[in-house]
Design an enzyme around this catalytic site. Structure first.
Site, PDB file in Angstrom:
ATOM      1  N   HIS A 119       4.991   0.088  -0.237  1.00 39.65           N
ATOM      2  CA  HIS A 119       5.706  -0.899   0.592  1.00 39.65           C
ATOM      3  C   HIS A 119       4.668  -1.894   1.071  1.00 39.65           C
ATOM      4  O   HIS A 119       3.471  -1.697   0.865  1.00 39.65           O
ATOM      5  CB  HIS A 119       6.368  -0.191   1.780  1.00 39.65           C
ATOM      6  CG  HIS A 119       5.362   0.512   2.628  1.00 39.65           C
ATOM      7  ND1 HIS A 119       4.890   1.753   2.315  1.00 39.65           N
ATOM      8  CD2 HIS A 119       4.655   0.093   3.705  1.00 39.65           C
ATOM      9  CE1 HIS A 119       3.953   2.092   3.184  1.00 39.65           C
ATOM     10  NE2 HIS A 119       3.784   1.105   4.040  1.00 39.65           N
ATOM     11  N   GLU A 163      -1.996  -4.276  11.327  1.00 34.26           N
ATOM     12  CA  GLU A 163      -1.101  -3.841  10.250  1.00 34.26           C
ATOM     13  C   GLU A 163       0.345  -4.143  10.647  1.00 34.26           C
ATOM     14  O   GLU A 163       1.170  -4.533   9.820  1.00 34.26           O
ATOM     15  CB  GLU A 163      -1.276  -2.346   9.986  1.00 34.26           C
ATOM     16  CG  GLU A 163      -0.505  -1.853   8.783  1.00 34.26           C
ATOM     17  CD  GLU A 163      -0.695  -0.374   8.573  1.00 34.26           C
ATOM     18  OE1 GLU A 163      -1.494  -0.012   7.687  1.00 34.26           O
ATOM     19  OE2 GLU A 163      -0.076   0.425   9.307  1.00 34.26           O
ATOM     20  N   HIS A 192       0.829  -1.204   0.000  1.00 33.12           N
ATOM     21  CA  HIS A 192       0.000   0.000   0.000  1.00 33.12           C
ATOM     22  C   HIS A 192       0.863   1.254   0.000  1.00 33.12           C
ATOM     23  O   HIS A 192       2.073   1.211   0.215  1.00 33.12           O
ATOM     24  CB  HIS A 192      -0.999   0.006   1.172  1.00 33.12           C
ATOM     25  CG  HIS A 192      -0.444   0.420   2.496  1.00 33.12           C
ATOM     26  ND1 HIS A 192      -1.255   0.748   3.560  1.00 33.12           N
ATOM     27  CD2 HIS A 192       0.822   0.553   2.951  1.00 33.12           C
ATOM     28  CE1 HIS A 192      -0.498   1.078   4.597  1.00 33.12           C
ATOM     29  NE2 HIS A 192       0.757   0.960   4.264  1.00 33.12           N
ATOM     30  N   HIS A 208       3.030  -4.731   4.124  1.00 34.06           N
ATOM     31  CA  HIS A 208       2.878  -5.114   5.530  1.00 34.06           C
ATOM     32  C   HIS A 208       2.455  -6.577   5.573  1.00 34.06           C
ATOM     33  O   HIS A 208       1.761  -7.058   4.657  1.00 34.06           O
ATOM     34  CB  HIS A 208       1.795  -4.286   6.221  1.00 34.06           C
ATOM     35  CG  HIS A 208       2.164  -2.851   6.433  1.00 34.06           C
ATOM     36  ND1 HIS A 208       3.003  -2.437   7.436  1.00 34.06           N
ATOM     37  CD2 HIS A 208       1.799  -1.737   5.754  1.00 34.06           C
ATOM     38  CE1 HIS A 208       3.134  -1.116   7.380  1.00 34.06           C
ATOM     39  NE2 HIS A 208       2.419  -0.658   6.363  1.00 34.06           N
ATOM     40  N   CYS A 235       4.576   5.491   5.551  1.00 29.44           N
ATOM     41  CA  CYS A 235       3.542   4.804   4.773  1.00 29.44           C
ATOM     42  C   CYS A 235       3.167   5.606   3.527  1.00 29.44           C
ATOM     43  O   CYS A 235       2.405   5.146   2.683  1.00 29.44           O
ATOM     44  CB  CYS A 235       2.302   4.520   5.629  1.00 29.44           C
ATOM     45  SG  CYS A 235       2.470   3.010   6.620  1.00 29.44           S
ATOM     46  N   ASP A 295      -3.847 -11.083  -0.915  1.00 25.33           N
ATOM     47  CA  ASP A 295      -2.492 -11.554  -0.619  1.00 25.33           C
ATOM     48  C   ASP A 295      -1.562 -11.331  -1.811  1.00 25.33           C
ATOM     49  O   ASP A 295      -1.887 -11.701  -2.949  1.00 25.33           O
ATOM     50  CB  ASP A 295      -2.527 -13.037  -0.251  1.00 25.33           C
ATOM     51  CG  ASP A 295      -1.196 -13.518   0.310  1.00 25.33           C
ATOM     52  OD1 ASP A 295      -0.528 -12.744   1.011  1.00 25.33           O
ATOM     53  OD2 ASP A 295      -0.842 -14.687   0.037  1.00 25.33           O
ATOM     54  N   HIS A 296      -0.410 -10.717  -1.521  1.00 27.04           N
ATOM     55  CA  HIS A 296       0.581 -10.377  -2.558  1.00 27.04           C
ATOM     56  C   HIS A 296       0.007  -9.458  -3.632  1.00 27.04           C
ATOM     57  O   HIS A 296       0.359  -9.541  -4.804  1.00 27.04           O
ATOM     58  CB  HIS A 296       1.208 -11.641  -3.169  1.00 27.04           C
ATOM     59  CG  HIS A 296       2.153 -12.312  -2.218  1.00 27.04           C
ATOM     60  ND1 HIS A 296       1.715 -13.030  -1.127  1.00 27.04           N
ATOM     61  CD2 HIS A 296       3.502 -12.330  -2.161  1.00 27.04           C
ATOM     62  CE1 HIS A 296       2.763 -13.480  -0.460  1.00 27.04           C
ATOM     63  NE2 HIS A 296       3.857 -13.062  -1.049  1.00 27.04           N
TER      64      HIS A 296
HETATM   65 NI    NI Z   1       2.352   1.228   5.553  1.00 24.74          NI
END
Ligand code: NI
Length: 138
Positions: free
Chosen positions: A40, A125, A15, A42, A34, A80-81
């Site tokens: 990047h 997160e 995100h 999480h 972020c 996911d991914h």
């Molecule tokens: Ni983040």
């Protein structure tokens, strides 16, 4: 007394927190790392809590395997991914904060589970940053 069950799931997603109405400097100030331009990831942990009648014949509220399958099909396989702002149809239009993601994940699961049984979802997160969406007003 109310009895509930919780199923835990994990997914890794990308995100970037960014509001195009803010300047780059404001985005950095508000969202911190972020907001880094290239995004990047999480390692999210999701906890889904369901309640309902406790069936005396099975001793269950709901089969945990069935709950697992619903979470996998409607959340994990879609997130996911993936990048929330690009790949995930139900999060593409939001700033993907933990709060916004928790709200959308609750809405998706609520529409797939038996009426009124979804009580709460908790989205970690990080180990220390957690958003909760739960049944209630608003
Ligand atoms: Ni983040």
């Amino acid at each position: 007394m109310k009895v509930s069950i919780t199923r835990k799931a994990h997914f890794t997603s990308g995100h970037r927190l960014y509001n195009p109405d803010f300047s780059d400097e404001e985005n950095r100030r508000i969202f911190g790392p972020c907001s880094n331009p290239n995004g990047h990831g999480h390692n999210y942990v999701l906890e889904v809590t369901v309640t309902g009648e406790l069936d005396p014949a099975t001793g269950m509220i709901m089969n945990l395997k069935e709950l697992k399958n619903i979470i996998n099909e409607h959340i994990i396989s879609r997130c996911d991914h993936k990048n929330f702002s690009v790949d995930v149809d139900f999060t593409r239009d939001i700033i993907p904060t933990a709060e916004n993601l928790a709200k959308r994940i609750f809405e998706v699961l609520d529409s797939k589970l038996p009426d009124g049984t979804l009580q709460r979802i908790k989205l970690f997160e990080t180990e220390n940053n957690i958003a909760i969406a739960e049944r209630g007003d608003g």
